[in-house]
Scaffold this motif. Structure first.
Motif, short mmCIF file in Angstrom:
data_model
loop_
_atom_site.label_atom_id
_atom_site.label_comp_id
_atom_site.label_asym_id
_atom_site.label_seq_id
_atom_site.Cartn_x
_atom_site.Cartn_y
_atom_site.Cartn_z
N ASN A 1 43.19 52.38 46.71
CA ASN A 1 42.94 50.95 46.83
C ASN A 1 41.76 50.46 45.99
O ASN A 1 41.04 49.55 46.38
CB ASN A 1 42.73 50.57 48.31
CG ASN A 1 43.89 51.06 49.17
OD1 ASN A 1 45.05 50.88 48.82
ND2 ASN A 1 43.57 51.72 50.28
N ALA A 2 41.61 51.07 44.82
CA ALA A 2 40.55 50.65 43.90
C ALA A 2 40.76 49.20 43.47
O ALA A 2 41.89 48.74 43.29
CB ALA A 2 40.52 51.57 42.68
N LEU A 3 39.66 48.52 43.29
CA LEU A 3 39.67 47.09 42.98
C LEU A 3 39.94 46.84 41.49
O LEU A 3 39.37 47.51 40.63
CB LEU A 3 38.33 46.47 43.36
CG LEU A 3 37.93 46.59 44.84
CD1 LEU A 3 36.43 46.46 44.99
CD2 LEU A 3 38.65 45.54 45.66
N THR A 4 40.78 45.85 41.22
CA THR A 4 41.10 45.45 39.85
C THR A 4 40.88 43.94 39.72
O THR A 4 40.77 43.24 40.73
CB THR A 4 42.56 45.75 39.52
OG1 THR A 4 43.40 44.94 40.36
CG2 THR A 4 42.89 47.22 39.73
N PRO A 5 40.84 43.41 38.50
CA PRO A 5 40.73 41.96 38.35
C PRO A 5 41.83 41.20 39.08
O PRO A 5 41.57 40.11 39.63
CB PRO A 5 40.81 41.77 36.83
CG PRO A 5 40.20 43.02 36.27
CD PRO A 5 40.68 44.11 37.20
N THR A 6 43.02 41.73 39.10
CA THR A 6 44.10 41.08 39.85
C THR A 6 43.76 41.04 41.34
O THR A 6 43.95 40.01 42.01
CB THR A 6 45.44 41.81 39.65
OG1 THR A 6 45.79 41.76 38.27
CG2 THR A 6 46.55 41.18 40.47
N MET A 7 43.25 42.14 41.85
CA MET A 7 42.86 42.17 43.26
C MET A 7 41.69 41.22 43.53
O MET A 7 41.66 40.56 44.58
CB MET A 7 42.51 43.59 43.69
CG MET A 7 42.35 43.76 45.20
SD MET A 7 41.97 45.46 45.69
CE MET A 7 43.57 46.25 45.51
N PHE A 8 40.75 41.14 42.59
CA PHE A 8 39.66 40.18 42.76
C PHE A 8 40.21 38.77 42.96
O PHE A 8 39.83 38.05 43.90
CB PHE A 8 38.74 40.15 41.53
CG PHE A 8 38.03 41.45 41.23
CD1 PHE A 8 37.71 42.34 42.23
CD2 PHE A 8 37.66 41.75 39.92
CE1 PHE A 8 37.04 43.53 41.95
CE2 PHE A 8 37.00 42.92 39.62
CZ PHE A 8 36.69 43.81 40.64
N ARG A 9 41.10 38.38 42.07
CA ARG A 9 41.65 37.02 42.13
C ARG A 9 42.44 36.80 43.41
O ARG A 9 42.34 35.72 44.04
CB ARG A 9 42.52 36.75 40.89
CG ARG A 9 41.72 36.59 39.60
CD ARG A 9 42.60 36.11 38.46
NE ARG A 9 43.48 37.17 37.98
CZ ARG A 9 43.15 38.01 36.99
NH1 ARG A 9 41.97 37.92 36.40
NH2 ARG A 9 44.00 38.93 36.59
N GLU A 10 43.21 37.81 43.81
CA GLU A 10 44.03 37.65 45.02
C GLU A 10 43.17 37.60 46.27
O GLU A 10 43.47 36.85 47.21
CB GLU A 10 45.06 38.76 45.08
CG GLU A 10 46.12 38.63 43.99
CD GLU A 10 47.23 39.65 44.08
OE1 GLU A 10 48.26 39.45 43.41
OE2 GLU A 10 47.09 40.65 44.83
N LEU A 11 42.09 38.39 46.32
CA LEU A 11 41.20 38.34 47.47
C LEU A 11 40.54 36.98 47.59
O LEU A 11 40.45 36.41 48.69
CB LEU A 11 40.13 39.44 47.36
CG LEU A 11 40.59 40.85 47.73
CD1 LEU A 11 39.56 41.88 47.30
CD2 LEU A 11 40.86 40.97 49.23
#
Length: 257
Positions: free
Chosen positions: A24-34
């Motif tokens: 579950n490492a964080l990515t820019p896509t995950m940043f935006r979705e969070l």
């Protein structure tokens, strides 16, 4: 959502980081979705508690820097919208942690109001092992929670610590067996959902403001305004009526579908 699973039930919204192959490492896509989800939750009156967790037995292994190219400052600007949006949430937040919670992943958990971890959970401010400094709010959160010397020890060495050690330092609210993680968090969330939402939200804001500094006089001024708001609110009236009628107060009634 590409990287998150969002579920709602009875006033509780559960957000699961879902990149199990990368812990579950964080990515820019995950940043935006969070940020998108946190903003949506803040604006949804039906969301009364947020639970943040990770898929497949791990919370979060930190930021995935493998594909990072280009402007690192721009990357950090995008990344840091996440702890900013999490901190801005006025509802209670619970981090449900199993497995690893390291680097930005640990600081994401620490940004929640409460942290419940399994006995096998492990934590690290692992940045120094990658020749990095603290991010995701760690430089602000750690000294507030453990004091400046212990914060420096955790940050300088990046040691892996157990859930029990993290709890002793005040970085974990409760440590439970793996099989007790879900029911423990479910019970805590249900108690919060069933409580007076306005009073809990404003209490959270009072405590955050106090921890941010300003001294007793500022805290007393804040308390005066907040408590006056509570006293004049519908939930305080329900609590008063319930007391007079010798019954339990009911602050939340799920909508029947």
């Amino acid at each position: 959502m590409e990287t998150l699973v969002v579920e709602r039930s009875g006033g509780v919204v559960t957000v699961t980081l879902s990149r199990p192959d990368k812990k579950n490492a964080l990515t820019p896509t995950m940043f935006r979705e969070l940020v998108e989800v946190f903003t949506e939750v803040e604006n949804n009156p039906d969301d009364r508690v947020l639970v943040l967790t990770g898929a497949a037995g791990d919370f979060c292994s930190g930021a995935d820097l493998a594909g990072l190219r280009g402007d690192a400052l721009k990357y950090m600007a995008i990344a840091h919208e996440v702890p900013r949006a999490l901190h801005a949430l006025t509802i209670p937040t619970i981090a449900k942690v199993d497995g690893v919670a390291v680097g930005a992943g640990w600081n994401l958990a620490l940004g929640c109001d409460l942290v419940v971890a399994t006995e096998r959970a492990r934590f690290s401010q692992i940045f120094v092992r990658r020749a990095l400094s603290l991010d995701f709010g760690g430089s602000w959160l750690l000294p507030k929670l453990v004091g400046i010397q212990k914060a420096k020890e955790l940050a300088f060495f990046g040691d892996i610590i157990s859930a029990a050690d993290a709890a002793e330092l005040g970085l974990v609210t409760k440590v439970v067996a793996v099989e007790e993680l879900d029911p423990t968090v479910d019970l805590m969330a249900a108690r919060l959902v069933g409580g007076p939402a306005q009073a809990i939200s404003l209490t959270k804001q009072l405590l955050n403001a106090s921890a941010d500094g300003g001294g007793l006089e500022v805290a007393l001024r804040h308390e005066s305004h907040v408590q006056a708001n509570n006293i004049n609110g519908e939930e305080a009236q329900e609590a008063k009526d319930a007391f007079m009628e010798k019954r339990d107060a009911v602050f939340f009634r799920p909508v029947k579908v």
